[in-house]
Design a protein around this motif. Structure first.
Motif, PDB file in Angstrom:
ATOM      1  N   MET A 264      65.013 208.252  37.038  1.00  0.00           N
ATOM      2  CA  MET A 264      63.847 207.404  37.274  1.00  0.00           C
ATOM      3  C   MET A 264      63.598 206.484  36.076  1.00  0.00           C
ATOM      4  SD  MET A 264      60.025 208.620  38.313  1.00  0.00           S
ATOM      5  CE  MET A 264      59.155 208.351  36.790  1.00  0.00           C
ATOM      6  N   THR A 265      63.195 205.304  36.380  1.00  0.00           N
ATOM      7  CA  THR A 265      62.868 204.374  35.289  1.00  0.00           C
ATOM      8  C   THR A 265      61.452 204.628  34.807  1.00  0.00           C
ATOM      9  OG1 THR A 265      64.123 202.766  36.528  1.00  0.00           O
ATOM     10  CG2 THR A 265      62.911 201.967  34.640  1.00  0.00           C
ATOM     11  N   LYS A 266      61.299 204.637  33.510  1.00  0.00           N
ATOM     12  CA  LYS A 266      59.958 204.854  32.967  1.00  0.00           C
ATOM     13  C   LYS A 266      59.633 203.760  31.973  1.00  0.00           C
ATOM     14  CE  LYS A 266      60.290 209.842  33.310  1.00  0.00           C
ATOM     15  NZ  LYS A 266      61.768 209.993  33.340  1.00  0.00           N
ATOM     16  N   ARG A 267      58.534 203.117  32.217  1.00  0.00           N
ATOM     17  CA  ARG A 267      58.070 202.099  31.256  1.00  0.00           C
ATOM     18  C   ARG A 267      56.719 202.536  30.724  1.00  0.00           C
ATOM     19  NH1 ARG A 267      61.172 199.418  34.946  1.00  0.00           N
ATOM     20  NH2 ARG A 267      62.879 198.321  33.918  1.00  0.00           N
ATOM     21  N   LEU A 268      56.760 202.988  29.478  1.00  0.00           N
ATOM     22  CA  LEU A 268      55.552 203.561  28.887  1.00  0.00           C
ATOM     23  C   LEU A 268      55.060 202.733  27.707  1.00  0.00           C
ATOM     24  CD1 LEU A 268      56.709 207.300  28.551  1.00  0.00           C
ATOM     25  CD2 LEU A 268      55.931 206.134  30.582  1.00  0.00           C
ATOM     26  N   VAL A 269      53.724 202.732  27.537  1.00  0.00           N
ATOM     27  CA  VAL A 269      53.118 202.138  26.345  1.00  0.00           C
ATOM     28  C   VAL A 269      52.348 203.235  25.626  1.00  0.00           C
ATOM     29  CG1 VAL A 269      51.194 200.670  25.597  1.00  0.00           C
ATOM     30  CG2 VAL A 269      52.926 199.745  27.130  1.00  0.00           C
ATOM     31  N   PHE A 270      52.537 203.336  24.316  1.00  0.00           N
ATOM     32  CA  PHE A 270      51.735 204.255  23.501  1.00  0.00           C
ATOM     33  C   PHE A 270      50.763 203.421  22.687  1.00  0.00           C
ATOM     34  CE2 PHE A 270      54.688 208.217  23.155  1.00  0.00           C
ATOM     35  CZ  PHE A 270      54.741 208.273  24.526  1.00  0.00           C
ATOM     36  N   LEU A 271      49.489 203.740  22.875  1.00  0.00           N
ATOM     37  CA  LEU A 271      48.426 202.931  22.298  1.00  0.00           C
ATOM     38  C   LEU A 271      47.544 203.815  21.443  1.00  0.00           C
ATOM     39  CD1 LEU A 271      47.592 199.998  23.330  1.00  0.00           C
ATOM     40  CD2 LEU A 271      45.811 201.152  24.590  1.00  0.00           C
ATOM     41  N   GLY A 272      47.088 203.309  20.308  1.00  0.00           N
ATOM     42  CA  GLY A 272      46.180 204.108  19.503  1.00  0.00           C
ATOM     43  C   GLY A 272      46.029 203.522  18.120  1.00  0.00           C
ATOM     44  N   PRO A 273      45.048 203.984  17.355  1.00  0.00           N
ATOM     45  CA  PRO A 273      44.822 203.445  16.024  1.00  0.00           C
ATOM     46  C   PRO A 273      46.000 203.738  15.094  1.00  0.00           C
ATOM     47  CG  PRO A 273      43.513 205.413  16.355  1.00  0.00           C
ATOM     48  CD  PRO A 273      44.136 205.091  17.672  1.00  0.00           C
ATOM     49  N   PRO A 274      46.167 202.915  14.050  1.00  0.00           N
ATOM     50  CA  PRO A 274      47.211 203.211  13.072  1.00  0.00           C
ATOM     51  C   PRO A 274      46.935 204.584  12.484  1.00  0.00           C
ATOM     52  CG  PRO A 274      45.663 201.562  12.221  1.00  0.00           C
ATOM     53  CD  PRO A 274      45.357 201.758  13.670  1.00  0.00           C
TER      54      PRO A 274
ATOM     55  N   ALA B  84      63.295 210.693  22.687  1.00  0.00           N
ATOM     56  CA  ALA B  84      64.514 211.502  22.655  1.00  0.00           C
ATOM     57  C   ALA B  84      64.558 212.422  23.870  1.00  0.00           C
ATOM     58  CB  ALA B  84      64.561 212.306  21.361  1.00  0.00           C
ATOM     59  N   LYS B  85      63.419 212.993  24.212  1.00  0.00           N
ATOM     60  CA  LYS B  85      63.345 213.930  25.332  1.00  0.00           C
ATOM     61  C   LYS B  85      63.689 213.250  26.666  1.00  0.00           C
ATOM     62  CE  LYS B  85      60.144 216.881  27.768  1.00  0.00           C
ATOM     63  NZ  LYS B  85      58.772 217.377  27.868  1.00  0.00           N
ATOM     64  N   PHE B  86      63.159 212.054  26.871  1.00  0.00           N
ATOM     65  CA  PHE B  86      63.402 211.338  28.129  1.00  0.00           C
ATOM     66  C   PHE B  86      64.609 210.405  28.059  1.00  0.00           C
ATOM     67  CE2 PHE B  86      58.718 212.045  28.725  1.00  0.00           C
ATOM     68  CZ  PHE B  86      58.828 212.839  29.857  1.00  0.00           C
ATOM     69  N   ASN B  87      65.272 210.388  26.894  1.00  0.00           N
ATOM     70  CA  ASN B  87      66.400 209.492  26.689  1.00  0.00           C
ATOM     71  C   ASN B  87      66.038 208.021  26.947  1.00  0.00           C
ATOM     72  OD1 ASN B  87      69.007 208.793  26.075  1.00  0.00           O
ATOM     73  ND2 ASN B  87      69.748 209.080  28.170  1.00  0.00           N
ATOM     74  N   LEU B  88      64.926 207.612  26.354  1.00  0.00           N
ATOM     75  CA  LEU B  88      64.483 206.223  26.477  1.00  0.00           C
ATOM     76  C   LEU B  88      64.489 205.571  25.099  1.00  0.00           C
ATOM     77  CD1 LEU B  88      61.283 206.750  28.671  1.00  0.00           C
ATOM     78  CD2 LEU B  88      63.436 205.707  29.422  1.00  0.00           C
ATOM     79  N   PRO B  89      64.748 204.266  25.027  1.00  0.00           N
ATOM     80  CA  PRO B  89      64.639 203.623  23.713  1.00  0.00           C
ATOM     81  C   PRO B  89      63.187 203.575  23.227  1.00  0.00           C
ATOM     82  CG  PRO B  89      65.229 202.005  25.404  1.00  0.00           C
ATOM     83  CD  PRO B  89      65.229 203.353  26.074  1.00  0.00           C
ATOM     84  N   HIS B  90      63.014 203.866  21.946  1.00  0.00           N
ATOM     85  CA  HIS B  90      61.700 203.812  21.310  1.00  0.00           C
ATOM     86  C   HIS B  90      61.593 202.449  20.638  1.00  0.00           C
ATOM     87  CE1 HIS B  90      59.240 205.212  17.539  1.00  0.00           C
ATOM     88  NE2 HIS B  90      58.541 204.427  18.315  1.00  0.00           N
ATOM     89  N   ILE B  91      60.711 201.612  21.147  1.00  0.00           N
ATOM     90  CA  ILE B  91      60.618 200.244  20.630  1.00  0.00           C
ATOM     91  C   ILE B  91      59.297 200.044  19.903  1.00  0.00           C
ATOM     92  CG2 ILE B  91      60.637 197.801  21.242  1.00  0.00           C
ATOM     93  CD1 ILE B  91      62.383 198.512  23.641  1.00  0.00           C
TER      94      ILE B  91
ATOM     95  N   LYS C 114      66.706 200.710  31.578  1.00  0.00           N
ATOM     96  CA  LYS C 114      66.375 201.988  32.223  1.00  0.00           C
ATOM     97  C   LYS C 114      64.947 202.426  31.907  1.00  0.00           C
ATOM     98  CE  LYS C 114      68.167 204.541  28.302  1.00  0.00           C
ATOM     99  NZ  LYS C 114      69.224 205.304  27.710  1.00  0.00           N
ATOM    100  N   GLY C 115      64.243 201.661  31.081  1.00  0.00           N
ATOM    101  CA  GLY C 115      62.888 202.020  30.688  1.00  0.00           C
ATOM    102  C   GLY C 115      62.747 201.989  29.184  1.00  0.00           C
ATOM    103  N   PHE C 116      61.534 202.279  28.701  1.00  0.00           N
ATOM    104  CA  PHE C 116      61.299 202.210  27.251  1.00  0.00           C
ATOM    105  C   PHE C 116      59.953 202.821  26.912  1.00  0.00           C
ATOM    106  CE2 PHE C 116      60.331 198.101  29.323  1.00  0.00           C
ATOM    107  CZ  PHE C 116      58.940 198.138  29.241  1.00  0.00           C
ATOM    108  N   ILE C 117      59.790 203.129  25.641  1.00  0.00           N
ATOM    109  CA  ILE C 117      58.466 203.469  25.124  1.00  0.00           C
ATOM    110  C   ILE C 117      58.085 202.386  24.130  1.00  0.00           C
ATOM    111  CG2 ILE C 117      57.091 205.097  23.779  1.00  0.00           C
ATOM    112  CD1 ILE C 117      58.793 207.337  24.874  1.00  0.00           C
ATOM    113  N   LEU C 118      57.025 201.663  24.437  1.00  0.00           N
ATOM    114  CA  LEU C 118      56.531 200.651  23.512  1.00  0.00           C
ATOM    115  C   LEU C 118      55.511 201.290  22.579  1.00  0.00           C
ATOM    116  CD1 LEU C 118      55.903 197.407  25.596  1.00  0.00           C
ATOM    117  CD2 LEU C 118      57.929 198.113  24.313  1.00  0.00           C
ATOM    118  N   ASP C 119      55.757 201.116  21.280  1.00  0.00           N
ATOM    119  CA  ASP C 119      54.899 201.718  20.259  1.00  0.00           C
ATOM    120  C   ASP C 119      54.314 200.578  19.435  1.00  0.00           C
ATOM    121  OD1 ASP C 119      54.028 202.727  17.814  1.00  0.00           O
ATOM    122  OD2 ASP C 119      55.955 203.611  17.275  1.00  0.00           O
TER     123      ASP C 119
END
Ligand code: ADP
Ligand code: ZN
Length: 217
Positions: free
Chosen positions: A1-11, A24-31, A81-86
């Motif tokens: 499954m494709t996952k497009r995630l955003v991680f949001l929060g204060p520095p 690493a767990k979902f095998n997605l690039p951490h951007i 395939k998806g990503f985590i935006l940080d």
């Protein structure tokens, strides 16, 4: 499954650490746009020259500039395939620019994870944060100190404090977060994309909570 995630929060809430592990767990690039921009600065590119001043002061970089850097990264094959935006989006304008970029490829976000911590936690974490000059590994003088003072456990590189982790810059970053980024949370909440996790605890505990919050995606 494709996952497009955003991680949001204060520095200082721990976005980077959590994004790294979940990626690493979902095998997605951490951007991380912060990392992408720091690379541009280090390589002294045109983009880097334009972004440097704001970054050192703890202010936000121009929306179009950071979006151009992000778009370039998203166009690399592994992001299909998806990503985590940080650390992106951080302004309502960036929310719009990201939506446009995803629309072009017929996609949209799946989940926005709000990683939260109190002001007290944040200041304590950021002011004690150190990084290895050589390999980039992060340390915390209180919660994750190096074995030898000032030296990286992994590569023996020298540890340094990021310029924007100094007191004045931390204040500016928190201000920018409150004014520019917080409104985004309500926006994603209304869209039904938001999930929340409290990250005032220790790393491993926060990580478990984050995994719990992402269950079922
Ligand atoms: P933090 O979230 O801990 O402030 P980052 O490494 O994510 O640190 O970002 C460092 C700096 O890079 C920010 O203070 C800002 O100057 C710039 N930056 C990163 N991402 C963005 C963004 N999405 N929009 C504007 N500026 C950004
Ligand atoms: Zn190192």
């Amino acid at each position: 499954m494709t996952k497009r995630l955003v991680f949001l929060g204060p520095p200082g809430a721990g976005k980077g650490t959590i994004a790294n592990r979940i990626a690493a767990k979902f095998n997605l690039p951490h951007i991380s746009t912060g990392d992408l921009l720091r690379k541009e600065v280090a390589a002294e590119t045109e983009v880097g020259k334009k972004a440097k001043g704001e970054m050192l002061r703890g202010e936000l970089v121009n929306d179009e500039l950071v979006t151009a850097v992000l778009r370039k990264r998203l166009s690399q094959g592994d992001a299909a395939k998806g990503f985590i935006l940080d650390g992106y989006p951080r302004t309502m304008k960036q929310v719009e620019l990201l939506e446009n970029a995803l629309k072009e490829i017929g996609e949209k976000l799946d989940v926005v994870l709000h990683i939260d911590a109190s002001q007290k936690t944040i200041i304590k974490r950021l002011s004690n944060r150190r990084q290895c000059k050589r390999c980039g590994k992060l340390y915390n003088l209180v919660s994750l100190p190096p074995k030898n003072k000032g030296r990286c456990d992994v590569c023996q590189g020298e540890l340094f404090q990021r310029k924007d982790d100094e007191q004045e810059a931390i204040k500016k970053r928190l201000q920018a977060y409150g004014q520019r980024t917080k409104p985004i949370i309500s926006y994603y909440k209304e869209k039904g994309l938001l999930r929340e996790v409290d990250c005032n605890g220790e790393i491993e505990e926060n990580l478990l909570n984050a995994e719990e919050a992402l269950k079922g995606i």
